[in-house]
Design an enzyme around this catalytic site. Structure first.
Site, PDB file in Angstrom:
ATOM      1  N   GLY A   1      21.323   8.513 -22.042  1.00  0.00           N
ATOM      2  CA  GLY A   1      22.422   8.383 -22.925  1.00  0.00           C
ATOM      3  C   GLY A   1      23.677   8.844 -22.582  1.00  0.00           C
ATOM      4  CD  GLU A   2      24.407  13.615 -19.936  1.00  0.00           C
ATOM      5  OE1 GLU A   2      24.750  13.581 -18.616  1.00  0.00           O
ATOM      6  OE2 GLU A   2      23.805  14.913 -20.467  1.00  0.00           O
TER       7      GLU A   2
ATOM      8  NE  ARG B   1      39.555   7.733 -42.553  1.00  0.00           N
ATOM      9  CZ  ARG B   1      38.711   6.968 -43.015  1.00  0.00           C
ATOM     10  NH1 ARG B   1      38.913   6.340 -44.167  1.00  0.00           N
ATOM     11  NH2 ARG B   1      37.700   6.437 -42.205  1.00  0.00           N
TER      12      ARG B   1
ATOM     13  CG  HIS C   1      44.550   8.943 -43.952  1.00  0.00           C
ATOM     14  ND1 HIS C   1      44.654   7.515 -44.734  1.00  0.00           N
ATOM     15  CD2 HIS C   1      44.051   9.850 -44.712  1.00  0.00           C
ATOM     16  CE1 HIS C   1      44.628   7.920 -46.097  1.00  0.00           C
ATOM     17  NE2 HIS C   1      44.003   9.240 -46.148  1.00  0.00           N
TER      18      HIS C   1
ATOM     19  CE  LYS D   1      43.530   5.580 -53.502  1.00  0.00           C
ATOM     20  NZ  LYS D   1      43.645   6.122 -52.142  1.00  0.00           N
TER      21      LYS D   1
ATOM     22  CG  ASP E   1      45.177   1.272 -47.380  1.00  0.00           C
ATOM     23  OD1 ASP E   1      45.830   2.433 -47.177  1.00  0.00           O
ATOM     24  OD2 ASP E   1      44.234   1.324 -48.046  1.00  0.00           O
TER      25      ASP E   1
END
EC number: 2.7.6.1
Length: 295
Positions: free
Chosen positions: A34-35, A92, A125, A193, A219
């Site tokens: 998986g590497e 974020r 963001h 919001k 956005d």
């Protein structure tokens, strides 16, 4: 020479054309365990003294690819490594929201900084994440590009941002649209919001009259599209004509595209910082201009 991460191949190719620079051959492999192995087998520092790695870090694997590509071009002997993160994952998470949590954006920024002489990222963001890099990353504003695909026949348009703090984004798109059409056109407002919990947000349009008008929702990132689709449905209840959704980073995870379309969105326009069905406009010209600054 432009070096592409696996998730930014279209943008890297566009940037290479914009800069009139060669695009490196890159191979992306995975071992049986998986590497990952991202490599540049034909790269030679004899051909260039600067490598520009273009890679949106939309996954943990993509972050690792950046580190491997940085190391690969260093190993080849290049003098300067510029790392462009069109979309910065974990951006974020710019603070520890609860006790014991990491500041994830700081952690990944520190790792990427070890292999970069210069870092650019597009419309993060939270712009404060740029300070986590060493040297400080440069935030490139590409929001104005979102005006490009908008139709010329918008009816008395309203440009809405997701909240008051992002109203500059709506203003940027409105101004770019007005400049394109040769007139100062469009009203700017924002959604109200209300955060109900750590994961649940209620969003609703403000009191601006929208009946018979076209609305452009702007956005920086659209992920699940849930709250956005709810707000769009309310706009239709208030008699809006058409609703266009624009965003810099069209994550559009899972069934987000379907949610927005079912809510009555006329079209969804995003940039190629994240490659997908909504990536209709390229940030390559904006990145090219930023890269050529100071050189």
């Amino acid at each position: 020479m432009i070096v592409s991460g696996s998730r930014s191949q279209t943008l890297a190719a566009a940037l290479a054309r914009e800069l009139e620079q060669p695009l490196a051959a890159v191979e992306y492999d995975r071992f049986p365990d998986g590497e990952l192995l991202a490599s540049v087998p034909d790269f030679s520092a004899a051909d260039t003294d600067r490598a520009v790695i273009v890679a949106s870090t939309v996954s943990s694997d993509a972050h690792l690819e950046v580190l491997q590509l940085q190391d690969a071009v260093r190993e080849a002997g290049v003098e300067e490594v510029v790392t462009v993160l069109p979309y910065m994952g974990y951006g974020r998470q710019d603070e520890a929201f609860e006790a014991g949590q990491p500041i994830s954006s700081r952690a990944v920024a520190r790792a990427i900084s070890t292999g970069a002489d210069r870092v650019l990222t597009v419309d993060p963001h939270e712009e404060g994440v740029c300070d986590f890099f060493d040297p400080t990353a440069e935030a490139v504003d590409a929001a104005g590009r979102l005006a490009d695909p908008l139709p010329a026949d918008l009816t008395d348009p309203v440009f809405l941002s997701p909240d008051a703090g992002a109203i500059e984004l709506a203003e940027t798109v409105r101004d770019a649209y007005g400049e394109r059409e040769g007139e100062d056109e469009g009203e700017v407002d924002y959604f109200e919001k209300t955060r109900l919990s750590g994961e649940e947000v209620e969003i609703s349009p403000s009191d601006t009259a929208v009946e018979g008008r076209d609305v452009v929702v702007t956005d920086d990132i659209i992920a699940t599209g849930s709250t956005m689709s709810e707000a769009v449905a309310i706009l239709h209840e208030r008699g809006v004509d058409r609703v266009f959704v624009t965003c810099v980073h069209p994550l559009l995870t899972s069934n987000a595209y379907t949610k927005l379309s079912r809510a009555g969105v006329e079209a969804i326009y995003g940039t190629d910082t994240i490659e997908g069905p909504a990536s209709v406009v390229s940030v390559a010209p904006t990145l090219a201009a930023a890269l050529e600054t100071n050189y």
